[in-house]
Design an enzyme around this catalytic site. Structure first.
Site, PDB file in Angstrom:
ATOM      1  CG  HIS A  82      -0.415  -0.085   2.526  1.00 49.09           C
ATOM      2  ND1 HIS A  82       0.492   0.837   2.993  1.00 49.09           N
ATOM      3  CD2 HIS A  82      -0.610  -0.971   3.553  1.00 49.09           C
ATOM      4  CE1 HIS A  82       0.815   0.551   4.234  1.00 49.09           C
ATOM      5  NE2 HIS A  82       0.181  -0.564   4.601  1.00 49.09           N
ATOM      6  CG  HIS A  99       4.109  -1.497   2.283  1.00 49.70           C
ATOM      7  ND1 HIS A  99       2.849  -1.971   2.057  1.00 49.70           N
ATOM      8  CD2 HIS A  99       4.434  -1.878   3.541  1.00 49.70           C
ATOM      9  CE1 HIS A  99       2.427  -2.636   3.131  1.00 49.70           C
ATOM     10  NE2 HIS A  99       3.370  -2.587   4.042  1.00 49.70           N
ATOM     11  CB  CYS A 155      -0.442  -9.309  20.856  1.00 42.70           C
ATOM     12  SG  CYS A 155      -1.340  -8.806  19.368  1.00 42.70           S
ATOM     13  CB  CYS A 166       2.399  -7.746  18.161  1.00 41.32           C
ATOM     14  SG  CYS A 166       1.280  -6.373  18.258  1.00 41.32           S
ATOM     15  CB  CYS A 203      -2.695  -5.660  21.365  1.00 41.48           C
ATOM     16  SG  CYS A 203      -1.629  -5.072  20.049  1.00 41.48           S
ATOM     17  CG  HIS A 259      -2.955  -6.279  16.335  1.00 37.29           C
ATOM     18  ND1 HIS A 259      -1.631  -6.190  16.712  1.00 37.29           N
ATOM     19  CD2 HIS A 259      -2.960  -6.588  15.026  1.00 37.29           C
ATOM     20  CE1 HIS A 259      -0.872  -6.457  15.679  1.00 37.29           C
ATOM     21  NE2 HIS A 259      -1.636  -6.702  14.637  1.00 37.29           N
ATOM     22  CE  LYS A 291      -1.962   1.892  12.426  1.00 42.48           C
ATOM     23  NZ  LYS A 291      -1.500   1.261  13.617  1.00 42.48           N
ATOM     24  CE  LYS A 315      -6.766  -6.767   4.244  1.00 45.76           C
ATOM     25  NZ  LYS A 315      -6.419  -8.134   4.601  1.00 45.76           N
TER      26      LYS A 315
HETATM   27  N1  MSP Z   1       8.338  -7.215   8.429  1.00 46.52           N
HETATM   28  C1  MSP Z   1       8.449  -6.117   9.307  1.00 46.52           C
HETATM   29  C2  MSP Z   1       9.754  -5.389   9.090  1.00 46.52           C
HETATM   30  C3  MSP Z   1      10.988  -6.217   9.264  1.00 46.52           C
HETATM   31  S1  MSP Z   1      12.427  -5.336   8.892  1.00 46.52           S
HETATM   32  C4  MSP Z   1      13.647  -6.274   9.413  1.00 46.52           C
HETATM   33  C5  MSP Z   1       7.300  -5.154   9.056  1.00 46.52           C
HETATM   34  N2  MSP Z   1       6.685  -5.237   7.887  1.00 46.52           N
HETATM   35  S2  MSP Z   1       5.473  -4.304   7.403  1.00 46.52           S
HETATM   36  O1  MSP Z   1       5.000  -4.859   6.169  1.00 46.52           O
HETATM   37  O2  MSP Z   1       4.507  -4.155   8.445  1.00 46.52           O
HETATM   38  O3  MSP Z   1       6.112  -2.933   7.059  1.00 46.52           O
HETATM   39  C6  MSP Z   1       6.247  -1.915   8.007  1.00 46.52           C
HETATM   40  C7  MSP Z   1       6.843  -0.734   7.293  1.00 46.52           C
HETATM   41  O4  MSP Z   1       6.045  -0.373   6.140  1.00 46.52           O
HETATM   42  C8  MSP Z   1       6.917   0.552   8.091  1.00 46.52           C
HETATM   43  O5  MSP Z   1       8.001   0.606   8.984  1.00 46.52           O
HETATM   44  C9  MSP Z   1       7.029   1.554   6.967  1.00 46.52           C
HETATM   45  O6  MSP Z   1       8.280   1.482   6.379  1.00 46.52           O
HETATM   46  C10 MSP Z   1       5.993   1.020   5.989  1.00 46.52           C
HETATM   47  N3  MSP Z   1       4.664   1.466   6.354  1.00 46.52           N
HETATM   48  C11 MSP Z   1       3.581   0.689   6.614  1.00 46.52           C
HETATM   49  N4  MSP Z   1       2.503   1.487   6.846  1.00 46.52           N
HETATM   50  C12 MSP Z   1       2.865   2.786   6.748  1.00 46.52           C
HETATM   51  C13 MSP Z   1       2.173   4.010   6.779  1.00 46.52           C
HETATM   52  N5  MSP Z   1       0.874   4.085   7.006  1.00 46.52           N
HETATM   53  N6  MSP Z   1       2.871   5.122   6.550  1.00 46.52           N
HETATM   54  C14 MSP Z   1       4.210   5.113   6.264  1.00 46.52           C
HETATM   55  N7  MSP Z   1       4.883   3.965   6.216  1.00 46.52           N
HETATM   56  C15 MSP Z   1       4.285   2.801   6.568  1.00 46.52           C
HETATM   57  O7  MSP Z   1       7.050  -4.350   9.943  1.00 46.52           O
END
Ligand code: MSP
Length: 522
Positions: free
Chosen positions: A18, A21, A126, A129, A143, A146, A295, A298
């Site tokens: 999304h 990412h 959790c 998490c 949590c 969540h 935030k 879904k």
């Molecule tokens: N798999 C773990 C990370 C392991 S790294 C060794 C993880 N994955 S995640 O898919 O949840 O990705 C989290 C990351 O995605 C955040 O730290 C950020 O980089 C990005 N983002 C996810 N949602 C976001 C927003 N709403 N806004 C900005 N970035 C965000 O955690």
């Protein structure tokens, strides 16, 4: 020359990519491209995190195996990169056999040194998490991430002696300014470290979870997903003996959002210390994108697909918007309204207009032939745009070096607006009317074209496609995959007299907000 290694988090494969990412990947790409412009050698890693409960649960919902599910979603993350113009050097998956070997080696090393012990533990856990919580961390017994009540579980597990390294970590952070940046996140970690640090449970019994890396010293357990995931940053470089590791590790900066500063700011440096590996250089923490003020979730239905935005508004406007709208470190809000306003004002109005005015006037007044500046006139009438360009480059470099992308972009846009005003005050259309003011007109247009060249170089990390478009129009484009260094950008007077340019294309079409009655996103 110092090398630079940038990483994004490796993303979970439990749902498709999304906006959030896309942001981190683009931010790391912008940083990488900027470093390349300064002449540094870079390596840029991204990838997917594929083990753990989350993935098993998502796969089950789709009636498929974790591996098949991971393959499918990982592909979406891989395919997203070229669509975002993100030029990563490598894409790692935690199911890669080479990664698994390194996780085993790190575990063995820490286990051998006595920092991993076996113990029985009862706590509240959790599943979302995938970690144990302290009562005091819960919000109304739930949590905080969540909103669900964690469950009480008792098991024997392996623990990593993080507590042993607490004082060392505090000292490391305090003696390495910029280790966690912006400073508000460093303060957050330091304030968390005021409380005694718990040891970290780094195993899960196979009776509960099999989708993970088996502990090298106990086949009845798999490795906790974070202990596996964090190691990706070194396994991708071929730790311990790989040339890439030797070359790039000391210049590491991890990009993450604020949701995962604890694993990155606490577990990871301690893991490295315990394994006898040099501590990474720094952590760049950004805020969260909310969509329409909430935030992304879904249940609200506001999870925003970057590909949809790009389809509607184009890639460079999207990249520009992300870098301009979010002050790195703070949260930002995405709505289609704000995006459209930025496109119309900053892109169509400021940059698009400047480009079109300067090129059209060259075509109109000189049949498209670039003229030269007359030094005497330039000096007498104070027409040079060079001093403002130097100041812009300085401000831009300062901001981009410390990852304040919004300020870097802001500096360039200040220059763009300055040039638009310069057109309004010099009034080239009046100068064109009289033979004796033609040399003044030539000087004005030459300065504008040079200024535009500088802009085209500076926007390269943020909007690589638009940078090339402008350079093509000015007949100064480099070979494919080449770009102007910051040093080249700074040398005033590179556009050659006599070069022929064409009528300009429209860089950014204005979006008609009156006609556009329906927004699709957010
Ligand atoms: N798999 C773990 C990370 C392991 S790294 C060794 C993880 N994955 S995640 O898919 O949840 O990705 C989290 C990351 O995605 C955040 O730290 C950020 O980089 C990005 N983002 C996810 N949602 C976001 C927003 N709403 N806004 C900005 N970035 C965000 O955690």
């Amino acid at each position: 020359m110092k090398t630079q290694y940038f990483t994004t988090p490796i993303y979970y494969v439990n749902a498709k990519p999304h906006l959030g990412h896309a942001y981190t990947s683009i931010a790391a790409d912008v940083a990488t491209r900027f470093r390349k412009m300064t002449g540094q050698e870079t390596y840029f890693l991204t990838g997917t995190d594929e083990h753990g409960d989350k993935i098993v649960q998502a796969a089950e919902k789709q009636n498929t195996s974790p591996k098949e599910y991971a393959d499918k979603i990982s592909r979406l993350f891989q395919d997203l990169l070229p669509a975002l113009d993100v030029e990563n050097s490598n894409f790692i998956r935690t199911t890669d056999p080479a990664h698994i070997k390194v996780v085993e080696a790190v575990l063995t090393k820490i286990h051998d040194s006595g920092d991993i012990y076996f113990s029985s533990y009862e706590g509240i856990y959790c599943f979302g998490c995938e970690r144990f919580y302290q009562e005091r961390e819960l919000v109304d017994g739930k949590c905080p991430d969540h909103g669900t009540a964690p469950q009480k579980i008792k098991e024997s597990n392996y623990f990593f002696k993080m507590s042993k390294y607490q004082d060392w970590l505090i000292d490391h952070i305090k003696t390495h300014p910029g280790f966690i940046s912006p400073v508000k996140y460093e303060n957050e970690i330091l304030s968390f470290l005021k409380e005694p640090l718990e040891d970290l449970c780094i195993s899960r019994p196979k009776t509960r979870l099999t989708w993970g890396i088996t502990l090298p010293f106990d086949k009845d357990y798999v490795t906790y997903v974070w202990f596996d995931a964090l190691v990706n940053y070194i396994s991708a470089l071929g730790y311990p003996d790989g040339d890439l590791f030797k070359k790039f590790w000391s210049g590491t900066r991890h990009f993450v959002a604020k949701d995962i500063i604890k694993p990155h700011g606490i577990y990871w440096p301690i893991m490295l210390k315990a394994a006898g590996i040099e501590i990474y250089n720094g952590l760049n923490v950004h805020g969260f994108w909310n969509v329409k003020g909430s935030k992304m979730s879904k249940s609200i239905g506001n999870v925003t697909d970057p590909l949809e935005i790009i389809k509607e508004y184009g890639l460079d406007p999207f990249r520009y918007f992300l870098m301009r709208e979010m002050a790195f470190g703070l949260d930002a809000n995405f709505t289609e309204d704000i995006l459209v306003t930025r496109i119309n004002s900053d892109l169509a109005n400021d940059l698009g207009n400047l480009f079109s005015r300067v090129l059209s006037m060259t075509v109109r007044y000189f049949k498209g032939e670039i003229q030269e500046a007359h030094p005497g006139i330039e000096k007498d009438k104070n027409l040079s745009l060079a001093p403002e360009a130097s100041k812009t480059i300085e401000d831009y470099k300062k901001a981009m070096t410390i990852y304040e992308f919004h300020k870097g972009v802001g500096a360039v846009w200040q220059y763009i607006r300055f040039m638009n005003k310069y057109i309004d005050t010099t009034e080239p259309w009046v100068l064109a009317k009289h033979e004796d003011t033609l040399p003044v007109l030539e000087t004005v247009l030459y300065n504008l074209i040079e200024g535009l060249r500088v802009v085209s170089c500076l926007i390269y990390p943020i909007m690589p496609g638009t940078s090339v478009k402008i350079q093509k129009a000015l007949a100064i484009v480099k070979k494919e995959n080449e770009f102007y260094s910051l040093e080249e950008a700074s040398v005033w007077g590179q556009v050659k007299k006599g070069t022929l340019i064409q009528s300009p294309e429209i860089l950014f079409p204005r979006i008609d907000t009156k006609r556009k009655t329906e927004y699709h996103f957010g």
